[in-house]
Enzyme design. Sequence first.
Site, PDB file in Angstrom:
ATOM      1  N   TRP B 104     -51.059   5.279 -19.329  1.00  0.00           N
ATOM      2  CA  TRP B 104     -49.967   4.724 -20.131  1.00  0.00           C
ATOM      3  C   TRP B 104     -48.926   4.041 -19.257  1.00  0.00           C
ATOM      4  CZ3 TRP B 104     -51.564   3.907 -24.682  1.00  0.00           C
ATOM      5  CH2 TRP B 104     -52.520   4.770 -25.243  1.00  0.00           C
ATOM      6  N   ASP B 174     -41.133   7.284 -20.874  1.00  0.00           N
ATOM      7  CA  ASP B 174     -42.074   7.419 -21.984  1.00  0.00           C
ATOM      8  C   ASP B 174     -42.381   8.902 -22.131  1.00  0.00           C
ATOM      9  OD1 ASP B 174     -44.134   7.519 -23.768  1.00  0.00           O
ATOM     10  OD2 ASP B 174     -45.489   6.219 -22.637  1.00  0.00           O
ATOM     11  N   LYS B 198     -47.373  13.153 -31.605  1.00  0.00           N
ATOM     12  CA  LYS B 198     -47.839  14.289 -30.806  1.00  0.00           C
ATOM     13  C   LYS B 198     -47.054  15.537 -31.237  1.00  0.00           C
ATOM     14  CE  LYS B 198     -49.652  10.962 -28.153  1.00  0.00           C
ATOM     15  NZ  LYS B 198     -51.057  10.594 -28.065  1.00  0.00           N
TER      16      LYS B 198
END
Lengths: 365, 365
Positions: B104, B174, B198
């Site tokens: 990511w 992030d 999540k």
Amino acid sequence: MTKRVHNFSAGPGVLPVPVLETIQRDMLSLPKAGISVLEISHRSKWYIEIYEEVQANLRKLLNIPSNYHILFLQGGANFQFSMIPINLLRGQNAPADYIVTGTWGAKAVKEAQREGEVRVLWNGKDDNFVRVPKQTELTFNSDAAYVHFTSNETIQGVEFPVEPDVGDVPLVCDMSSDFMARPFDISRYGLIYAGAQKNAGPAGATIVIIRDDLLAKIPDDLHTMLDYRIHIKKESSYNTPPVFSVYVVMLVTRWLLNDIGGLAEVAKLNHQKASLLYNLIDESGGFYVGHAQTDSRSIMNVSFNLPTPELEQTFLTEAAQHDLHTLKGHRSIGGIRASIYNAMPLESVQALRDFMIKFQAEHKT
Amino acid sequence: MTKRVHNFSAGPGVLPVPVLETIQRDMLSLPKAGISVLEISHRSKWYIEIYEEVQANLRKLLNIPSNYHILFLQGGANFQFSMIPINLLRGQNAPADYIVTGTWGAKAVKEAQREGEVRVLWNGKDDNFVRVPKQTELTFNSDAAYVHFTSNETIQGVEFPVEPDVGDVPLVCDMSSDFMARPFDISRYGLIYAGAQKNAGPAGATIVIIRDDLLAKIPDDLHTMLDYRIHIKKESSYNTPPVFSVYVVMLVTRWLLNDIGGLAEVAKLNHQKASLLYNLIDESGGFYVGHAQTDSRSIMNVSFNLPTPELEQTFLTEAAQHDLHTLKGHRSIGGIRASIYNAMPLESVQALRDFMIKFQAEHKT
């Protein structure tokens, strides 16, 4: 039995009760999954089944040929106001032509101007957005990158009876508030888009249908999430899609196909519902005054005024006492607005009509 | 009683059952509303109540002071990979510094490079992303526009035990896959962002928390939907927000506050769950091999391998027979991944551990 009120919200708007009941039934577990739809991976077989069914249902309902791609994006119509000119106007040696018939069309122009030249072919602003232009009032330019219009202006309640004929120039349409409300000929469009939260589902998903040949216009080196080509290639799962919203759109399309019988049928019901209100307005002797001119009236959003703002306030208060809710007009034009999307039951519109008759009888001076 | 399985999905992931039960109970009508949460206007009192509660709950859970704004956007972390450099790097006479500890972070770099110079301070790629850097391995530049890192890499299961100390440079994180998994000191950050799917809710909402002084860096004339300042000014309702996703995030924060007792408590549970699996891995004599180095292990995503890919496939097949699902590692690194987010019950982790012991006993050669 859960008590439900009549919900005339302009969006997010009313959904079919059978759809809500299915969501409720399966909230702890999709059939045979043991996992909620809120907990499934977008790479799972459960999501792929949902995705494939909604694609198939939309193709069937709208008669979409294979040279059109159906995307599920995020950010609503507002984000498309930018994404469209970033993809289709940036770097073109051609202006984009916009027809402005209300608040949303004007917003679309503002974002497009950041990417290139915009010609406003027609603007209803000076007339307070009470109508759409006739074909004879529009002069199209064969050099345009595209022509953009808003099929239904949610705030003003102004709707094109049929899309303008723009010849060979790609026609781009914000169909947010009348998408799937009636049949239309997709082959006349280059791109249509719609926030789901009126006729198609809950907020959070944006449907974009784009003809394949338009992709050749897209500049290289766009941010990944701004590039239609990426989303097409990855079948709207480059990033995590709004799984739940796509699921509800799937259930709504299933309802339209199986319970309603398609878009021709739902259009009949929509015209019947709209006529109930517009006929009453026309017969009220000027007590109720519709915002839109007769030939531009929306079958989705019925915007009208009463003799005074005070009486409008009384109307809203008394309507709520009859379980008729969310009828306040948008702050930009005031008055009353009844949004009667696909899922709005005929009985709710009848209840509103009955109340309007009673209210006029009690308050007419 | 609905049968539920053990769902180790990396995202969208498992949600608390009490949250799902509340959604189910109120699907046809929010309490006293007569309207589903899927049908409420984002201008309605019902949505405003939801919005105000989720703001208050997040401020309480994360101890967020008033000089930070909490936004609910769309498009996930992927869209933030672009929105952050568009707002904070474009037009700056300064590079942005990125620490890359997995898939990511690498994607975030790619988008940032479209907006300006990017310096990669540290990249774990050559070591197959098995660890995070130590503070002593990092040299920060006081001239940077910001420093970006990924607190937890979902695919590799690599997590920073604590955020790097970057001095006065704005720290951007992030936090998608460990947001609200443990307490952290928000005052050390300039901006954090997290896709909800999540620990915080379903897919479709992206939480962005941004310190007020960073807004001065934002260039003028951005597309409206790309400008943090607009979303702040309009309290995330410039356009129709993802109402349902925000509602579920509100319910999840309520659950964290009332049922769990806050982030310190949930962190204890998360460490307990993760230890069950990591201890077993460490004691397996090399049968199970963790992907991450010990001091970089994620408490959210436990990625590991078995002696052969064939045995991994057998593991997945037999696990499913024990109602242990979605354990396949990401295609980019293979193996097994057990995602054990906040809502994952201890019993499910115990069930996985018991299965792993049994599997090793049966298959060890």
